[in-house]
Design an enzyme around this catalytic site. Structure first.
Site, short mmCIF file in Angstrom:
data_model
loop_
_atom_site.label_atom_id
_atom_site.label_comp_id
_atom_site.label_asym_id
_atom_site.label_seq_id
_atom_site.Cartn_x
_atom_site.Cartn_y
_atom_site.Cartn_z
N ASP A 1 -129.89 71.72 44.84
CA ASP A 1 -130.51 70.58 45.53
C ASP A 1 -131.87 70.24 44.93
O ASP A 1 -132.16 69.09 44.59
CB ASP A 1 -130.62 70.93 47.02
N LEU B 1 -130.02 67.20 50.57
CA LEU B 1 -128.80 66.94 49.79
C LEU B 1 -127.78 68.04 50.05
O LEU B 1 -126.58 67.78 50.19
CB LEU B 1 -129.13 66.85 48.31
N ASP B 2 -128.25 69.28 50.10
CA ASP B 2 -127.36 70.39 50.41
C ASP B 2 -126.73 70.23 51.79
O ASP B 2 -125.51 70.33 51.95
CB ASP B 2 -128.15 71.71 50.40
N HIS B 3 -127.56 70.02 52.78
CA HIS B 3 -127.05 69.99 54.15
C HIS B 3 -126.16 68.78 54.40
O HIS B 3 -125.08 68.90 55.00
CB HIS B 3 -128.21 70.03 55.14
N GLY C 1 -122.90 69.33 52.63
CA GLY C 1 -122.12 70.33 53.36
C GLY C 1 -121.42 69.74 54.57
O GLY C 1 -120.23 69.98 54.81
#
Length: 433
Positions: A300, A330-332, A335
């Site tokens: 990220d 961006l990760d969350h 996900g």
């Protein structure tokens, strides 16, 4: 949607995160109806404050501390012509960066060495040495870059053509719609683990597989909630055979391998379909699935540097150094979108419309966010209040903790996790004890 608190950013970070969680809640509601657990999709609610808090960390230790997020070398460094981020949390990535720079793991020595390089040249050298790094680019520079052009043409969620087939009946209930669903988790760090943690919250049996020497001490207490975690050495015949058995009995595979990586293990798409023709897959990578960087490793924080987000934050905040998002958004968000795609694929299969699989990337999620400048200044800090926390004490291997309340509700469904966070490799590589 409840709450109007927002994280401070030049982009609509809280809106992206809340929309991603809303996609999960909506897809879960549709699935409840599709599998016959309700006559119509039940109402859903997303709690924007809790969404933002979950995107920081979800567990709050009682009497102990989580390890630091970054190692001593990781961070932003000035080059001759700009800035570069070194991501050195993993030992082999740190070795690669230090080998290129020719210095010991000391921030001062690293800074002096980096200052003699141009940013893109150093980025290329570290990537060629199997490390990870990202030069800071402006948004305009990224949109002109061949990879930025490629990512902009990709869909947010790329669906395969699908194939005929039916799903195994996993036996979910109105209260726990994914109870009995088997999810094989081959992901690392944040985005993929957030997806599988979310599915576990709806009742899924999640089995995470890691190499025996893998460790992510700074995120494991946060992302292994509700999961079984086992070790397998996949480059051995025994490890591969065990993985094949797990794949054959899984309902869903979530993985973050770069394009072609599973082919190298003899487990390409055709092999996986032969093992399990009913398998739904959700897959992510860092920089997208087309273009010259499709196989590039990334995280990220690196994607934020590459695609113009960190540079935009620097300008917006009037700072003189790269300024990332206030959380790893961006990760969350990716996900949650992976979890939503998985639920949508289950819904499609439950309605007899075949088996589908989805691909996502951090860069494409970043492209979506970068197209939405913030219109309201955010003020929310990441310090939860007692009302944000579950009253239940979570007993973990590291000590007791309090977990945030779930960030969304589906009427008639309990969002909860059947087991506390656990260490990697704590269980056997089987679907049951």
């Amino acid at each position: 949607m409840t709450g109007d608190e927002r994280l401070p950013s030049c982009f609509e970070v809280s809106e992206l995160l809340s929309a991603s969680v809303a996609a999960v809640a909506s897809a879960a509601s549709s699935l409840v109806e599709a599998v016959g657990l309700a006559s119509s999709p039940p109402p859903v609610c997303v709690h924007q404050r809790l969404v933002s808090l979950w995107s920081g960390r979800s567990i709050h230790p009682v009497g102990w501390e989580l390890p630091p997020i970054w190692d001593a070398v990781a961070g932003d460094y000035r080059t001759r012509d700009g800035w570069i981020k070194l991501h050195t949390n993993l030992a082999h990535h740190r070795r690669a960066a230090l080998l290129v720079l020719g210095v010991a793991p000391d921030r001062g020595l690293v800074a002096r060495a980096v200052a003699d390089w141009d940013a893109e040249a150093l980025e290329t050298a570290i990537v060629d040495a199997n490390g990870v790094a990202a030069a800071m680019r402006s948004r305009d520079e990224w949109l002109r870059h061949p990879q930025g052009v490629a990512v902009a043409t990709e869909p947010l969620i790329a669906w395969d053509a699908g194939r005929p087939g039916s799903l195994r009946s996993w036996g979910g209930t109105r209260d726990r719609p994914l109870a009995g669903l088997r999810v094989l988790d081959l992901t690392r760090v944040i985005a993929g683990p957030v997806a599988t943690r979310t599915l576990a919250g709806l009742g899924a049996t999640v089995l995470r597989i890691d190499p025996p020497d893998w460790e992510e001490a700074n995120v494991v207490p946060d992302v292994t909630l509700g999961k079984r975690c086992a070790h397998l050495q996949l480059d051995t015949s025994e490890g591969k055979a065990s993985l094949e058995r797990l794949l054959a009995d899984a309902d869903v595979l979530v993985h973050g391998y770069r394009p072609g990586a599973l082919d190298g293990l003899g487990l390409g798409a055709e092999a996986r379909q032969r093992l399990n023709p009913h398998l739904i897959e959700a897959t992510l990578d860092a920089y997208g699935w087309t273009g010259p960087w499709a196989g590039r490793r990334g995280f990220d924080s690196l994607v934020q540097m590459s695609c113009g987000i960190a540079e935009a934050g620097m300008t917006w905040s009037s700072r003189t150094e790269p300024t990332p998002l206030p959380v790893q958004a961006l990760d969350h968000a990716t996900g949650y979108l992976m979890a939503a795609a998985t639920l949508a694929a289950l819904c499609k299969g439950a309605r007899g419309n075949g088996i589908g699989s989805a691909r996502l990337s951090l860069a494409r999620t970043g492209d979506l966010l970068a197209r939405h400048p913030a219109t309201i200044t955010g003020t929310l800090g990441l310090r939860p209040e007692q009302a944000d926390l579950s009253p239940i004490t979570e007993r973990t291997p590291w000590g007791d903790g309090r977990r945030l309340r779930p960030p969304f509700d589906v009427q008639g469904t309990t969002i909860a996790w059947d087991s506390p966070a656990t260490e990697l490799g704590a269980t056997q590589a089987t679907w049951s004890d």
